[in-house]
Design a protein around this motif. Structure first.
Motif, PDB file in Angstrom:
ATOM      1  N   GLY A  80      72.341  41.760  84.170  1.00  0.00           N
ATOM      2  CA  GLY A  80      73.244  40.682  83.589  1.00  0.00           C
ATOM      3  C   GLY A  80      72.804  38.932  83.877  1.00  0.00           C
ATOM      4  N   PHE A 111      73.782  41.429  78.594  1.00  0.00           N
ATOM      5  CA  PHE A 111      73.882  42.730  79.235  1.00  0.00           C
ATOM      6  C   PHE A 111      72.970  43.525  78.933  1.00  0.00           C
ATOM      7  CE2 PHE A 111      75.734  46.544  78.977  1.00  0.00           C
ATOM      8  CZ  PHE A 111      75.750  47.380  80.078  1.00  0.00           C
ATOM      9  N   THR A 122      77.386  42.471  72.949  1.00  0.00           N
ATOM     10  CA  THR A 122      78.624  41.728  74.373  1.00  0.00           C
ATOM     11  C   THR A 122      79.035  41.277  73.611  1.00  0.00           C
ATOM     12  OG1 THR A 122      76.810  39.459  74.505  1.00  0.00           O
ATOM     13  CG2 THR A 122      76.584  41.270  76.280  1.00  0.00           C
ATOM     14  N   GLY A 157      80.780  44.825  78.164  1.00  0.00           N
ATOM     15  CA  GLY A 157      79.092  44.845  77.676  1.00  0.00           C
ATOM     16  C   GLY A 157      79.290  46.720  77.003  1.00  0.00           C
TER      17      GLY A 157
END
Length: 193
Positions: A80, A111, A122, A157
């Motif tokens: 991330g 992500f 995301t 995510g």
């Protein structure tokens, strides 16, 4: 953010009452800093961070400024990142030690995963924010080493085999981007006493 502004205005008000502040040269009121952080146990899982800031030395011990930052974490399964962070920072100096706190808004978070899924998505809140805390020690009034922690707003995510989350395979992840790193950098200022 409101607390930052309230604290800064209170500190500035107190600084104006300080008779010693009137004798400071003009260039002593400003500072410029930059830091890069990294921490890894096995070079597969690691975190990173960078930031640049500019601001006012309200008193010789109180610093208030603006910053640009980014940070992230890479794991063996997922990663991330939080990018384009703009915010306010406050630093308190005690001899050669600086204690800092900052916060603001992020442009984006990303992500990704290393699992065999083709699509990643995301889902973020309307307002992406972050905060950062840390401590650093500066040598010779210029070079600094320290430790900082940064965290973004929580977001979701999704990873999937299909162009939209769904069957046949679908995984969901939720949480913030976190980074705890050893930092190295500089701080340009009129060297404090």
């Amino acid at each position: 953010m409101i607390a930052f502004l309230a604290f800064g205005s209170t500190t500035l008000s107190n600084a104006q009452k300080d008779s010693a502040a009137a004798s400071r040269p003009f260039y002593d009121y400003f500072y410029l800093e930059g830091n890069f952080g990294f921490f890894s146990v096995d070079l597969i899982n690691y975190v990173y961070m960078s930031n640049a800031g500019i601001g006012l030395k309200i008193t010789p011990h109180h610093y208030l400024g603006a910053e640009f930052t980014g940070f992230g974490a890479r794991g063996s399964i997922q990663s991330g990142s939080a990018l384009g962070g703009w915010g306010l920072q406050y630093q308190y100096r005690l001899r050669k030690w600086y204690f800092l706190v900052s916060g603001g808004e992020l442009d984006k978070v990303d992500f990704s995963t290393y699992l065999p899924f083709e699509y990643t998505y995301t889902e973020t809140p309307d307002l992406l924010t972050y905060f950062r805390i840390g401590i650093k020690h500066c040598f010779w009034g210029l070079l600094c080493v320290g430790c900082q922690y940064a965290q973004s707003s929580s977001f979701k995510g999704y990873i999937s085999d299909f162009p939209a989350p769904g069957k046949p395979r679908f995984l969901r992840w939720e949480g913030p981007v976190r980074s705890l790193a050893l930092t190295f950098g500089f701080m340009l200022q009129n060297p404090p006493d």
